[in-house]
Scaffold this motif. Structure first.
Motif, PDB file in Angstrom:
ATOM      1  N   GLN A  47      37.682   9.671-107.276  1.00 33.74           N
ATOM      2  CA  GLN A  47      38.831   9.216-106.134  1.00 33.74           C
ATOM      3  C   GLN A  47      39.613   8.293-106.755  1.00 33.74           C
ATOM      4  O   GLN A  47      39.802   8.035-106.654  1.00 33.74           O
ATOM      5  N   ASP A  49      40.739   8.266-110.197  1.00 35.00           N
ATOM      6  CA  ASP A  49      41.766   9.065-110.412  1.00 35.00           C
ATOM      7  C   ASP A  49      42.123   9.511-109.819  1.00 35.00           C
ATOM      8  O   ASP A  49      44.124   8.859-110.114  1.00 35.00           O
ATOM      9  N   ASP A  50      42.602   9.652-108.563  1.00 36.51           N
ATOM     10  CA  ASP A  50      43.068  10.431-107.401  1.00 36.51           C
ATOM     11  C   ASP A  50      44.131   9.140-106.739  1.00 36.51           C
ATOM     12  O   ASP A  50      45.637   8.588-106.811  1.00 36.51           O
ATOM     13  N   LEU A  51      43.122   8.133-106.577  1.00 37.31           N
ATOM     14  CA  LEU A  51      44.160   6.066-105.899  1.00 37.31           C
ATOM     15  C   LEU A  51      45.232   6.215-106.820  1.00 37.31           C
ATOM     16  O   LEU A  51      45.783   5.456-106.967  1.00 37.31           O
ATOM     17  N   ASN A  52      44.655   5.992-108.506  1.00 36.79           N
ATOM     18  CA  ASN A  52      45.211   5.443-109.832  1.00 36.79           C
ATOM     19  C   ASN A  52      46.988   6.026-109.719  1.00 36.79           C
ATOM     20  O   ASN A  52      47.929   5.876-109.870  1.00 36.79           O
ATOM     21  N   LYS A  53      47.434   7.505-109.767  1.00 38.19           N
ATOM     22  CA  LYS A  53      47.947   8.532-109.353  1.00 38.19           C
ATOM     23  C   LYS A  53      48.417   7.991-107.810  1.00 38.19           C
ATOM     24  O   LYS A  53      50.414   8.069-108.055  1.00 38.19           O
ATOM     25  N   SER A  54      48.227   8.355-107.186  1.00 37.42           N
ATOM     26  CA  SER A  54      48.684   7.828-106.302  1.00 37.42           C
ATOM     27  C   SER A  54      49.115   6.578-105.875  1.00 37.42           C
ATOM     28  O   SER A  54      50.505   6.498-105.971  1.00 37.42           O
ATOM     29  N   LEU A  55      48.259   6.070-106.695  1.00 40.50           N
ATOM     30  CA  LEU A  55      49.133   4.430-106.695  1.00 40.50           C
ATOM     31  C   LEU A  55      50.618   4.243-107.404  1.00 40.50           C
ATOM     32  O   LEU A  55      51.446   3.860-107.541  1.00 40.50           O
ATOM     33  N   SER A  57      52.909   6.482-107.983  1.00 34.69           N
ATOM     34  CA  SER A  57      53.540   6.970-107.565  1.00 34.69           C
ATOM     35  C   SER A  57      53.922   6.272-106.443  1.00 34.69           C
ATOM     36  O   SER A  57      55.316   6.556-106.293  1.00 34.69           O
ATOM     37  N   ALA A  58      53.428   5.693-105.934  1.00 34.98           N
ATOM     38  CA  ALA A  58      54.007   4.561-105.014  1.00 34.98           C
ATOM     39  C   ALA A  58      54.240   3.591-105.167  1.00 34.98           C
ATOM     40  O   ALA A  58      55.739   3.270-104.838  1.00 34.98           O
ATOM     41  N   GLN A  59      54.692   3.115-106.748  1.00 34.65           N
ATOM     42  CA  GLN A  59      55.071   1.915-107.547  1.00 34.65           C
ATOM     43  C   GLN A  59      57.216   2.271-107.885  1.00 34.65           C
ATOM     44  O   GLN A  59      57.401   1.896-107.764  1.00 34.65           O
ATOM     45  N   LYS A  60      56.299   4.179-107.782  1.00 36.94           N
ATOM     46  CA  LYS A  60      57.552   4.268-107.891  1.00 36.94           C
ATOM     47  C   LYS A  60      58.718   4.153-106.829  1.00 36.94           C
ATOM     48  O   LYS A  60      60.215   4.096-107.111  1.00 36.94           O
TER      49      LYS A  60
END
Length: 151
Positions: A47, A49-55, A57-60
């Motif tokens: 979880q 790892d998933d949150l880091n990926k979504s974070l 993408s949200a920053q981009k």
């Protein structure tokens, strides 16, 4: 006496072995990847790892949105400056002649008289009809230059 000591020592060793066996089974269940704490740690790690990926993408996305907003703001400021110049140039233009309002026809006068009688019989004062045909269609109103007002 030695025999009793040897029996007690053997019983203690068997008890310690049994205790170690029980602790081993409990530790295996505790670290089990499906049911125990090990599984919970594995799920939480996934979880994170998933949150880091979504974070990321949200920053981009937010960086792209802020750049687009900055561009739009710049364009809006440029257009506002151009509009201000156009407004300033409108003050230098001569005033256009305002066309006169058309005269009411006989039929319109009769309708007006009939409405006046109807309103008069009800005891209410007559309200003059607003004349919308005299509007020149101008969007901006020219003010005297002596007045320091912002429109």
């Amino acid at each position: 006496m030695d025999l009793i000591a040897d029996i007690l020592l053997a019983a203690g060793a068997l008890g310690a072995g049994f205790y170690c066996l029980v602790l081993s089974r409990r530790l295996k269940r505790f670290n089990d990847l499906e049911k125990g704490v090990g599984g919970a740690v594995a799920v939480l790690s996934a979880q994170v790892d998933d949150l880091n990926k979504s974070l990321v993408s949200a920053q981009k996305v937010s960086d792209g949105s802020s750049k687009a907003l900055e561009q739009l703001t710049g364009r809006a400021e440029t257009v506002a400056q151009r509009l201000e110049l156009m407004m300033a140039s409108m003050h230098d233009m001569p005033e256009a002649a305002v066309p006169e309002a058309p005269q009411p026809t006989a039929q319109g006068a009769e309708e007006h008289d009939a409405l006046a009688e109807a309103y008069g019989s009800q005891g209410e004062p007559e309200k003059p009809a607003e004349d919308t045909s005299s509007s020149s269609g101008l969007m901006f109103v020219r003010h005297a230059r002596g007045q320091n007002r912002v429109a």
